[in-house]
Write an enzyme that holds these catalytic residues in place. Structure first.
Site: not given
Ligand code: ZN
Ligand code: ZN
Lengths: 344, 344
Positions: A160, A196, A198, A285
């Site tokens: 991120h 991931d 995200h 995740d």
């Molecule tokens: Zn994540």
């Protein structure tokens, strides 16, 4: 498979974070890495090596000098101001506000260099992030020296983090640093596959206008999932990078069949790109039991992921990203890496 | 002088706010307006009138439809999601992140439409902000009908709110709404003088590329003071608005002499513009005893400010902005308005 592991990650230990505006116990905690370490050791996956120090220069190839300067001194500055506990940003230069003037206020710079209020800046954030990047560079050395693959066991995650901001638990973008370092070592085409839960907004943004890194990501739809403001399917790159970015957003709750269909599609895109190196941003995740995510992968699927990556055929650098079902993360990661190792 | 007052502001009553990442008792509280009301009534400054409802259209001339839509329904949506207490944003679309796709996630939209984590969205935020704008429009009617001046006693303040974001305790930009409404009623040149301690970033941004509103502001230097990311002296307008924006940042702790030198300079700029209407964003957080600000004005200086504005000679619309020394705010505002009234 060799693992590169950095014990300084333990210095980055937030007690709390802000999750959607509420103060909650931190999800991104040292135990995440300890559980993985334990699983790798018990399974005797391979040697666990410490990082070599490649210095700040490879980080500065991806992150702005001003950002690294801030990050490396932020904790000392915060303590010097009498800051109590971890530092949380509180104000951001959104639309119409300027990011081109460096405020003197620490609070303002904390906001300038971040994207959310959910990423506590702790005493150990910088050493953990710095040594995480060194782990990534050390593992890259191994792969460039001929290892079939290497795994980087580190935290905080990186994907991120943008060129000049932290967020989503990430401070230094390990995937971007490793990809750029590979190019700087002479490679011409590097692929990053981000699995991931995200979207890896920071990684995407680093290479969005470039053709020498192909970024592909399978993730929860940003319409409802963090990071919300990037990761849509219509983001296909820009300028020289047009056609070298591929996002596969899936609705929260998507089936494993849907997830693997995206994996196949992403790998087909990357296969056509014919990268000399594959970097996998390995967040687990996507696990059904993850407390902040909504996919349904389990150990058989993680093993299958490893097998598919093996079949892809490129030298592979695995970087640990998210995964917040702390006690399960070790076995989930192990399943991926064993799937890769056991395949041919 | 007539005052327009909106008792619905009392519905906007946050207990806490995030101040530089820490949860602290809210500064922007209903008592602020009650103290002013009491002071005006005790001094018999003039009639205190309720607002007339001008509807949403004048707000939509300044704010985006999507933002107003979000804001007006946000509390019900938050409650529908089981939200506990006030809603605080937590993630923002800064550099490289997209603001052009509307997320479905409430948390994401809360971040999309805000600039800081220090502005709690309460049950009463929308009615208070809506009726505050109606007060401003009602007071504008009075001035356009021939009143020498009118005062709008309202909260929350407005000057940090942008076309599509809230922040700095502000949701609807009363100054911008009133200025635009005056133009829509046929005026050609409106001046806004912002004397709040904090730069009126929202107001500036609304008119930055336009010549029909001249925005001038005297405030704490954004290098160290909120809103940090706008309010520098080099911001002089752009495009058709070039030359119609003037910022006078002063260091925290600046003397009253320095402040009045800036006031003189700002008024000279506005005099040259020859506006048909002067809107004053009246923050009294310039008061020496203000808990979050660092200027040193006191009642004699507030009175002098009123006198200077009177001497400026234009029909004047006073809008209440900041001021957080709650028990002093009434007498500070009264000093300004009496200075204006007593002058000729
Ligand atoms: Zn994540
Ligand atoms: Zn203020």
């Amino acid at each position: 498979m060799k693992t590169v592991y950095n014990d300084r990650h333990g210095q980055h230990a937030a007690r709390h974070e802000f999750f959607r505006g509420q103060l909650v116990p931190a999800f991104e905690i040292p135990a995440r890495a300890y559980y993985v370490l334990q699983a790798l050791q018990a399974a005797e996956l391979g040697p666990i090596l410490p990082p070599e120090d490649h210095g700040l220069a490879p980080l500065a190839r991806v992150h702005s000098a001003a950002y690294l300067d801030f990050l490396s001194g932020a904790w000392a500055e915060w303590q010097g101001l009498g800051g109590e506990g971890d530092a949380f940003p509180a104000v951001w230069p959104v639309r119409t506000l300027r990011a081109d003037v460096l405020p003197r206020s620490f609070a303002a710079r904390l906001g300038l260099y971040s994207m959310d209020s959910g990423t506590p800046l702790t005493a150990g954030a910088w050493p953990a992030a710095y040594w995480g990047a060194q782990c990534s560079l050390t593992a890259l050395d191994l792969v460039l020296a001929g290892e079939r693959s290497a795994y980087v066991l580190t935290r905080p995650p990186g994907h991120h983090a943008g060129a000049d901001f932290f967020g989503g638990y990430c401070f230094v973008n390990n995937a971007a640093v490793a990809a750029q370092a590979a190019l700087d070592r002479g490679l011409k085409r590097v692929a990053i596959l981000d699995v991931d839960y995200h979207h890896g907004n920071g990684t995407q943004a680093c290479f969005y206008e470039r053709a020498d890194v192909f970024f592909a990501s399978i993730h929860g739809d940003p319409l409802t999932e963090y990071p919300f403001f990037l990761g849509h399917a219509d983001e296909t790159g820009a300028g020289a990078g047009l056609g070298f970015n591929a996002n596969f957003p899936l609705p929260a709750g998507a089936s494993n069949e849907a997830w693997f269909a995206c994996l196949d599609a992403a790998l087909a895109r990357l296969q056509a790109y014919a990268p000399e190196l594959l970097i996998v941003s390995l967040g687990v995740d996507t696990y059904g039991g993850d407390p902040i995510s909504h996919f349904q992968l389990d150990r058989p699927e993680f093993s299958l992921l490893g097998q598919r990556i093996r079949r892809f055929g490129a030298p592979t650098l695995w970087l640990q990203e998210g995964g917040y079902a702390t006690e399960a993360i070790g076995h989930n990661v192990l399943a991926v890496l064993r799937g890769f190792e056991s395949s041919t």
